[in-house]
Design a protein around this motif. Structure first.
Motif, PDB file in Angstrom:
ATOM      1  N   THR A   1       0.857  -1.187   0.000  1.00  0.00           N
ATOM      2  CA  THR A   1       0.000   0.000   0.000  1.00  0.00           C
ATOM      3  C   THR A   1       0.891   1.235   0.000  1.00  0.00           C
ATOM      4  O   THR A   1       2.072   1.174   0.379  1.00  0.00           O
ATOM      5  CB  THR A   1      -0.907   0.058   1.246  1.00  0.00           C
ATOM      6  OG1 THR A   1      -0.097   0.297   2.414  1.00  0.00           O
ATOM      7  CG2 THR A   1      -1.696  -1.228   1.422  1.00  0.00           C
ATOM      8  N   LEU A   2       0.320   2.372  -0.394  1.00  0.00           N
ATOM      9  CA  LEU A   2       1.093   3.619  -0.359  1.00  0.00           C
ATOM     10  C   LEU A   2       1.407   4.037   1.075  1.00  0.00           C
ATOM     11  O   LEU A   2       2.449   4.637   1.340  1.00  0.00           O
ATOM     12  CB  LEU A   2       0.328   4.731  -1.079  1.00  0.00           C
ATOM     13  CG  LEU A   2       0.457   4.735  -2.608  1.00  0.00           C
ATOM     14  CD1 LEU A   2      -0.524   5.730  -3.209  1.00  0.00           C
ATOM     15  CD2 LEU A   2       1.877   5.098  -3.025  1.00  0.00           C
TER      16      LEU A   2
ATOM     17  N   TYR B   1       4.305   2.126   1.868  1.00  0.00           N
ATOM     18  CA  TYR B   1       5.412   2.591   1.015  1.00  0.00           C
ATOM     19  C   TYR B   1       6.105   3.799   1.631  1.00  0.00           C
ATOM     20  O   TYR B   1       7.341   3.868   1.671  1.00  0.00           O
ATOM     21  CB  TYR B   1       4.877   2.949  -0.368  1.00  0.00           C
ATOM     22  CG  TYR B   1       5.910   3.547  -1.295  1.00  0.00           C
ATOM     23  CD1 TYR B   1       6.761   2.725  -2.030  1.00  0.00           C
ATOM     24  CD2 TYR B   1       6.041   4.921  -1.437  1.00  0.00           C
ATOM     25  CE1 TYR B   1       7.711   3.268  -2.887  1.00  0.00           C
ATOM     26  CE2 TYR B   1       6.981   5.470  -2.289  1.00  0.00           C
ATOM     27  CZ  TYR B   1       7.818   4.643  -3.015  1.00  0.00           C
ATOM     28  OH  TYR B   1       8.760   5.192  -3.844  1.00  0.00           O
TER      29      TYR B   1
ATOM     30  N   GLU C   1      -6.981   5.397   0.632  1.00  0.00           N
ATOM     31  CA  GLU C   1      -6.617   4.189   1.384  1.00  0.00           C
ATOM     32  C   GLU C   1      -7.190   4.248   2.800  1.00  0.00           C
ATOM     33  O   GLU C   1      -7.681   3.238   3.318  1.00  0.00           O
ATOM     34  CB  GLU C   1      -5.097   4.042   1.433  1.00  0.00           C
ATOM     35  CG  GLU C   1      -4.480   3.559   0.137  1.00  0.00           C
ATOM     36  CD  GLU C   1      -3.015   3.205   0.293  1.00  0.00           C
ATOM     37  OE1 GLU C   1      -2.449   2.617  -0.652  1.00  0.00           O
ATOM     38  OE2 GLU C   1      -2.428   3.519   1.346  1.00  0.00           O
TER      39      GLU C   1
ATOM     40  N   ARG D   1      -0.737  -6.312  -5.145  1.00  0.00           N
ATOM     41  CA  ARG D   1      -0.884  -5.011  -4.484  1.00  0.00           C
ATOM     42  C   ARG D   1       0.434  -4.231  -4.506  1.00  0.00           C
ATOM     43  O   ARG D   1       0.436  -3.007  -4.671  1.00  0.00           O
ATOM     44  CB  ARG D   1      -1.350  -5.217  -3.035  1.00  0.00           C
ATOM     45  CG  ARG D   1      -2.794  -5.673  -2.881  1.00  0.00           C
ATOM     46  CD  ARG D   1      -3.762  -4.562  -3.264  1.00  0.00           C
ATOM     47  NE  ARG D   1      -3.611  -3.379  -2.427  1.00  0.00           N
ATOM     48  CZ  ARG D   1      -4.235  -3.179  -1.282  1.00  0.00           C
ATOM     49  NH1 ARG D   1      -5.060  -4.100  -0.813  1.00  0.00           N
ATOM     50  NH2 ARG D   1      -4.049  -2.060  -0.597  1.00  0.00           N
ATOM     51  N   CYS D   2       1.546  -4.948  -4.356  1.00  0.00           N
ATOM     52  CA  CYS D   2       2.855  -4.281  -4.444  1.00  0.00           C
ATOM     53  C   CYS D   2       3.054  -3.668  -5.826  1.00  0.00           C
ATOM     54  O   CYS D   2       3.527  -2.530  -5.958  1.00  0.00           O
ATOM     55  CB  CYS D   2       3.980  -5.274  -4.154  1.00  0.00           C
ATOM     56  SG  CYS D   2       4.085  -5.824  -2.431  1.00  0.00           S
TER      57      CYS D   2
ATOM     58  N   THR E   1       0.920  -0.563  -6.203  1.00  0.00           N
ATOM     59  CA  THR E   1       1.533   0.557  -5.471  1.00  0.00           C
ATOM     60  C   THR E   1       2.667   1.178  -6.282  1.00  0.00           C
ATOM     61  O   THR E   1       2.775   2.403  -6.407  1.00  0.00           O
ATOM     62  CB  THR E   1       2.064   0.085  -4.105  1.00  0.00           C
ATOM     63  OG1 THR E   1       0.977  -0.389  -3.316  1.00  0.00           O
ATOM     64  CG2 THR E   1       2.771   1.212  -3.377  1.00  0.00           C
TER      65      THR E   1
END
Length: 383
Positions: free
Chosen positions: A259-260, A263, A328, A349-350, A353
């Motif tokens: 997720t950001l 991140y 998010e 998901r990576c 992102t």
């Protein structure tokens, strides 16, 4: 940037050797380090030396006042932070040549956008801890002027640095080997990889761009700034730890962030931690609602954008990331537990992102013409 100057690197290596040879003297980390920090700045630039001597002394006096005063504490705290932010903004405007003055020199602004964050962290510590936060001028000056992290971080926390200062110099052979290897790796990234990748980027971007070339440049530039900044961080962390201080990590496997939100805890981690500690947590000390968290995420990312540079591109970059982080929070997708989901879902998901990050990463170049050209190229299909 010290680490591309061989004389500077030799000086830092020399300081590490001096600390190792004087390890039986309990005060070697404090007194010898201050002498080194001041001498290094003086040799590098007398203007830089004078500016930081005055800047650090004034902020130390402000720090002590905030530790002791009981009247107008909140007002004093806010005014001191505002004064430091105003100083950084003024130097940025002079650097942009919106204002001119014969005393201004670009070297004066060197590292200030990082060091002002350390100054503010110390002010927070003084404000919330009070009299017990007081520390000697020697240690405060070392904290602000610490040469290994002076120009580009990682951003040191006041509390952690003071804890390390009280510890004797205890770097052993295993730690020396580990950090020397890390410095060599960082040098390889900075001098070999980044130089080559920059040449490739400049060569491709000079051409007429089509969709595939613009996409290539966006991905290539993302890899370039990763090697550039992580290489610098490797060197800074290596030298800092060889001097006996536990320098925090700046990059914590950011490409494996699903997720950001995660991140930004892993990419330039000390910057994200700083804004989260000093803005997000300060404004909303209790558990925030989803809407509050979304609004604060937008505010934080816009401020991080402005921290990188005063331009509409950085503002838009901050709004872009802030809106994504806000979504998010609102949708409850801020974290993904790798152990509770399938490998395909986690790495999907990576990848998503990284796609979001890559879409705006070219803004980091700071060259508006190049940014516009690359984005225009996305719509230029080769028929």
């Amino acid at each position: 940037m010290w680490y591309l100057n061989m004389n500077a690197v030799i000086a830092i290596i020399g300081m590490v050797l001096v600390l190792a040879l004087t390890r039986r003297w309990p005060g070697n980390k404090r007194y010898l380090l201050l002498a080194f920090n001041l001498c290094f700045l003086f040799v590098f630039s007398q203007k830089l030396f004078v500016f930081y001597l005055v800047y650090t002394a004034l902020n130390y006096l402000a720090f002590l006042w905030l530790c002791r005063t009981t009247r107008w504490r909140r007002t004093t705290f806010v005014l001191l932070i505002a004064a430091n932010v105003a100083a950084v903004c003024s130097l940025r405007l002079f650097g942009m040549e919106l204002f001119t003055h014969p005393l201004f020199d670009a070297v004066i602004a060197l590292g200030l956008i990082y060091n002002v964050l350390k100054v503010i962290d110390a002010l927070y510590f003084a404000y919330f801890i009070g009299k017990e936060a007081r520390t000697k001028a020697l240690d405060y000056f070392n904290y602000i002027l610490f040469i290994p992290t002076f120009t580009s971080g990682p951003i040191l926390k006041f509390r952690d640095f003071m804890v390390d200062t009280k510890q004797p110099y205890q770097v052993d052979a295993a730690q020396t080997e580990e950090n020397v290897k890390r410095i060599i790796l960082g040098m390889f990234k900075k001098i070999v990889l980044v130089t080559w990748m920059t040449d490739v980027f400049n060569h491709v971007s000079a051409q007429e761009l089509h969709t595939h070339q613009s996409l290539f440049l966006m991905v290539w530039f993302y890899a370039l700034i990763f090697f550039d900044f992580s290489g610098y961080s490797d060197i800074a962390v290596g030298f800092g730890r060889l001097m006996g201080y536990n320098i925090p990590e700046n990059f914590k496997k950011p490409f494996q962030s699903p997720t950001l939100t995660q991140y930004w805890r892993n990419w330039h981690a000390t910057l994200g931690d700083w804004f989260r500690d000093h803005i997000f947590m300060f404004v909303s000390r209790q558990t925030p609602t989803k809407w509050t968290a979304a609004g604060l995420s937008l505010l934080v990312m816009v401020l991080i954008g402005l921290w990188h540079g005063f331009s509409w591109l950085y503002v838009l970059w901050g709004v872009y990331h802030g809106l994504l982080l806000g979504l998010e929070n609102l949708l409850g997708y801020t974290t993904v537990n790798k152990r509770k989901v399938s490998r395909a879902y986690f790495y999907g998901r990576c990848a998503l992102t990284q796609l979001f990050v890559t879409a705006a990463v070219i803004v980091y170049s700071g060259n508006s013409e190049a940014v516009y050209k690359i984005y225009r190229g996305l719509a230029n299909w080769p028929w």
